[in-house]
Design a protein around this motif. Structure first.
Motif, PDB file in Angstrom:
ATOM      1  N   ARG A 352       0.842  -1.205   0.000  1.00  0.00           N
ATOM      2  CA  ARG A 352       0.000   0.000   0.000  1.00  0.00           C
ATOM      3  C   ARG A 352       0.875   1.253   0.000  1.00  0.00           C
ATOM      4  N   PHE A 353       1.956   1.191   0.775  1.00  0.00           N
ATOM      5  CA  PHE A 353       2.899   2.317   0.773  1.00  0.00           C
ATOM      6  C   PHE A 353       3.480   2.535  -0.622  1.00  0.00           C
ATOM      7  N   ILE A 354       3.865   1.445  -1.287  1.00  0.00           N
ATOM      8  CA  ILE A 354       4.437   1.543  -2.638  1.00  0.00           C
ATOM      9  C   ILE A 354       3.437   2.176  -3.610  1.00  0.00           C
ATOM     10  N   ALA A 355       2.182   1.785  -3.515  1.00  0.00           N
ATOM     11  CA  ALA A 355       1.157   2.340  -4.414  1.00  0.00           C
ATOM     12  C   ALA A 355       0.967   3.836  -4.162  1.00  0.00           C
ATOM     13  N   ASP A 356       0.923   4.242  -2.893  1.00  0.00           N
ATOM     14  CA  ASP A 356       0.777   5.667  -2.577  1.00  0.00           C
ATOM     15  C   ASP A 356       2.002   6.455  -3.041  1.00  0.00           C
ATOM     16  N   GLU A 357       3.171   5.869  -2.870  1.00  0.00           N
ATOM     17  CA  GLU A 357       4.408   6.531  -3.268  1.00  0.00           C
ATOM     18  C   GLU A 357       4.452   6.747  -4.781  1.00  0.00           C
ATOM     19  N   ARG A 358       3.964   5.782  -5.545  1.00  0.00           N
ATOM     20  CA  ARG A 358       3.943   5.926  -7.007  1.00  0.00           C
ATOM     21  C   ARG A 358       3.139   7.163  -7.414  1.00  0.00           C
ATOM     22  N   LEU A 359       1.994   7.374  -6.774  1.00  0.00           N
ATOM     23  CA  LEU A 359       1.161   8.536  -7.092  1.00  0.00           C
ATOM     24  C   LEU A 359       1.889   9.831  -6.766  1.00  0.00           C
ATOM     25  N   MET A 360       2.545   9.877  -5.624  1.00  0.00           N
ATOM     26  CA  MET A 360       3.267  11.092  -5.235  1.00  0.00           C
ATOM     27  C   MET A 360       4.410  11.398  -6.197  1.00  0.00           C
ATOM     28  N   ILE A 361       5.101  10.345  -6.635  1.00  0.00           N
ATOM     29  CA  ILE A 361       6.221  10.562  -7.554  1.00  0.00           C
ATOM     30  C   ILE A 361       5.722  11.050  -8.906  1.00  0.00           C
ATOM     31  N   GLN A 362       4.603  10.516  -9.384  1.00  0.00           N
ATOM     32  CA  GLN A 362       4.063  10.978 -10.659  1.00  0.00           C
ATOM     33  C   GLN A 362       3.664  12.447 -10.575  1.00  0.00           C
ATOM     34  N   GLU A 363       3.071  12.846  -9.441  1.00  0.00           N
ATOM     35  CA  GLU A 363       2.719  14.255  -9.241  1.00  0.00           C
ATOM     36  C   GLU A 363       3.977  15.118  -9.215  1.00  0.00           C
ATOM     37  N   ALA A 364       5.037  14.614  -8.575  1.00  0.00           N
ATOM     38  CA  ALA A 364       6.287  15.366  -8.515  1.00  0.00           C
ATOM     39  C   ALA A 364       6.893  15.553  -9.899  1.00  0.00           C
ATOM     40  N   ILE A 365       6.861  14.511 -10.728  1.00  0.00           N
ATOM     41  CA  ILE A 365       7.417  14.614 -12.077  1.00  0.00           C
ATOM     42  C   ILE A 365       6.635  15.635 -12.899  1.00  0.00           C
ATOM     43  N   THR A 366       5.307  15.616 -12.769  1.00  0.00           N
ATOM     44  CA  THR A 366       4.486  16.591 -13.494  1.00  0.00           C
ATOM     45  C   THR A 366       4.876  18.009 -13.103  1.00  0.00           C
ATOM     46  N   GLU A 367       5.090  18.225 -11.802  1.00  0.00           N
ATOM     47  CA  GLU A 367       5.480  19.550 -11.318  1.00  0.00           C
ATOM     48  C   GLU A 367       6.890  19.913 -11.780  1.00  0.00           C
ATOM     49  N   LEU A 368       7.816  18.975 -11.705  1.00  0.00           N
ATOM     50  CA  LEU A 368       9.199  19.253 -12.101  1.00  0.00           C
ATOM     51  C   LEU A 368       9.316  19.520 -13.594  1.00  0.00           C
ATOM     52  N   ASP A 369       8.481  18.867 -14.396  1.00  0.00           N
ATOM     53  CA  ASP A 369       8.529  19.090 -15.843  1.00  0.00           C
ATOM     54  C   ASP A 369       8.208  20.538 -16.203  1.00  0.00           C
ATOM     55  N   ARG A 370       7.463  21.212 -15.324  1.00  0.00           N
ATOM     56  CA  ARG A 370       7.135  22.618 -15.587  1.00  0.00           C
ATOM     57  C   ARG A 370       8.368  23.515 -15.464  1.00  0.00           C
ATOM     58  N   LYS A 371       9.429  22.990 -14.851  1.00  0.00           N
ATOM     59  CA  LYS A 371      10.661  23.760 -14.673  1.00  0.00           C
ATOM     60  C   LYS A 371      11.638  23.563 -15.828  1.00  0.00           C
ATOM     61  N   SER A 372      11.206  22.915 -16.866  1.00  0.00           N
ATOM     62  CA  SER A 372      12.101  22.625 -17.989  1.00  0.00           C
ATOM     63  C   SER A 372      12.744  23.908 -18.517  1.00  0.00           C
ATOM     64  N   PRO A 373      14.071  23.890 -18.749  1.00  0.00           N
ATOM     65  CA  PRO A 373      14.755  25.081 -19.251  1.00  0.00           C
ATOM     66  C   PRO A 373      14.792  25.171 -20.772  1.00  0.00           C
ATOM     67  N   PHE A 374      14.193  24.212 -21.455  1.00  0.00           N
ATOM     68  CA  PHE A 374      14.282  24.173 -22.913  1.00  0.00           C
ATOM     69  C   PHE A 374      13.266  25.114 -23.568  1.00  0.00           C
ATOM     70  N   LYS A 375      13.630  25.607 -24.732  1.00  0.00           N
ATOM     71  CA  LYS A 375      12.710  26.466 -25.481  1.00  0.00           C
ATOM     72  C   LYS A 375      11.412  25.749 -25.780  1.00  0.00           C
ATOM     73  N   ASN A 376      11.536  24.484 -26.117  1.00  0.00           N
ATOM     74  CA  ASN A 376      10.368  23.689 -26.496  1.00  0.00           C
ATOM     75  C   ASN A 376      10.414  22.380 -25.727  1.00  0.00           C
ATOM     76  N   ASN A 377       9.505  22.223 -24.754  1.00  0.00           N
ATOM     77  CA  ASN A 377       9.507  21.003 -23.959  1.00  0.00           C
ATOM     78  C   ASN A 377       9.383  19.748 -24.810  1.00  0.00           C
TER      79      ASN A 377
END
Length: 384
Positions: A352-377
């Motif tokens: 259950r911990f692993i399943a909850d952690e997967r959701l948190m990591i996916q949310e983190a990746i979505t947020e981190l992708d917004r910080k992309s330094p590239f002209k075109n993501n």
């Protein structure tokens, strides 16, 4: 198919093992594991007891699952200390456990090695089954396969493993012509920041060398060992790699090593050790004898990315952690591990911990992708 165990790679034999080695991952190659064994970085009192699970057919060695019976969780980079404390609260032993990994190496690569031409799927499934059977017979608490490629996840899941997600930062080559072409893919502010970092690093009167193959000499291995021990002392960290490891691996794997050195007045002051194979580059260790502003970025990222572009390498894994890598062109990327907890009393809450952690990591990746330094993501490859 016959199955058996070996406690040393030498007992399997160099030729047989090398027939299984993956094309893009150097950390399960015979000379790397042999250097770990010979230096007693694994085995002995290290808490990493090698156990090589072998499958053989009428043509010889068909597959191997490289494992270690462990009495602790150091050097894994997939953290399960809380799981061990969970067991301890109920006065149940979490150690020993069985771990399939490249020791001390948070890098993605195949864990089940299969000979070309062998029945790959069947061999893979049966070796994983063999692993679980060994854990049951030896009364081990659990089996863990760390930093597995995504295409191995299903085979482990079919044998009752839960797939855990983790987060790293990986660089991907988008066909850059040279480093300037890479810089040109960034938005203006970030491009100027990187140019200033490189200028500062190069303003200290330092000379930089990227050494590989026959350019590597015994004194470079001695330098790397000094840097490694210095870094461990500065960070109050455990020096997992013992005396002799770097000397042996520099001699036996020179064609897969990139050693980036900074020198001042002809004396080395810092270095970064990388391994590469096929189309993939792996950053592993860095250290400095003197501190210079932005030198870490120059040695560990910019010089190494330049090398990857020149060699047309496709992927650069720069090690664990480091959100600062995003602004230098690394993309948040999922990594995968597989875990089989034997006792259902502990298995259910951990899964259950692993399943909850997967959701948190996916949310983190979505947020981190917004910080992309590239002209075109869209110019960066999808994570994974």
């Amino acid at each position: 198919m016959d199955y058996k165990l070996a406690s040393s790679i030498e007992s399997i034999g160099r030729a047989a093992w090398q027939s299984l080695e993956p094309p893009d991952f150097p950390f399960l190659d015979y000379p790397f594991l042999k250097a770990l064994e010979d230096s007693e970085s694994i085995g002995g009192a290290s808490g990493w007891d090698p156990v090589y699970l072998q499958a053989s057919d009428d043509q010889g060695l068909a597959g191997v699952l490289c494992g270690f019976v462990k009495s602790h969780s150091y050097g894994e980079y997939i953290f399960d200390w809380e799981w061990a404390r969970f067991y301890q609260r109920f006065r149940r032993p979490y150690y020993p456990k069985l771990v399939h990994a490249a020791p001390f190496t948070p890098a993605t690569g195949p864990r089940v090695l299969v000979r070309l031409g062998a029945e790959a799927q069947k061999t893979r499934e049966q070796l994983i089954q063999f692993s679980v059977q060994m854990a049951v017979q030896s009364k081990l608490s659990s089996v863990h396969a760390l930093f597995i490629p995504e295409n191995e996840c299903a085979a482990f899941q079919e044998q009752g493993f839960a797939i855990r997600h983790s987060l790293q930062y990986h660089w991907r080559n988008q066909g850059y012509r040279d480093f300037q072409d890479y810089l040109d893919s960034f938005v203006g502010k970030r491009r100027r920041d990187m140019q200033r970092e490189r200028q500062r690093a190069q303003s200290h009167g330092l000379e930089f060398q990227c050494l590989t193959g026959s350019d590597l000499q015994p004194q470079h291995a001695e330098l790397m060992e000094q840097l490694y021990l210095t870094t461990a002392e500065k960070k109050d960290a455990i020096a997992y790699l013992r005396d002799g490891f770097f000397q042996q691996v520099f001699a036996s794997m020179s064609d897969h090593i990139l050693f980036v050195i900074a020198s001042k007045d002809n004396e080395p002051v810092a270095g970064a050790l990388n391994f590469f194979k096929g189309k993939t580059l792996f950053g592993r260790y860095w250290g400095s004898l003197q501190m210079f502003q932005d030198l870490h970025f120059e040695l560990c990222y910019y010089q190494t990315i330049d090398f990857a572009i020149q060699r047309r390498l496709e992927l650069f894994e720069a090690g664990a952690q480091g959100e600062h890598k995003i602004q230098r062109g690394f993309r948040p990327s999922l990594t995968f591990s597989a875990h089989r907890i034997m006792d259902p009393t502990f298995r259910d809450p951990i899964e259950r911990f692993i399943a909850d952690e997967r959701l948190m990591i996916q949310e983190a990746i979505t947020e981190l992708d917004r910080k992309s330094p590239f002209k075109n993501n869209a110019s960066t490859a999808p994570p994974g």
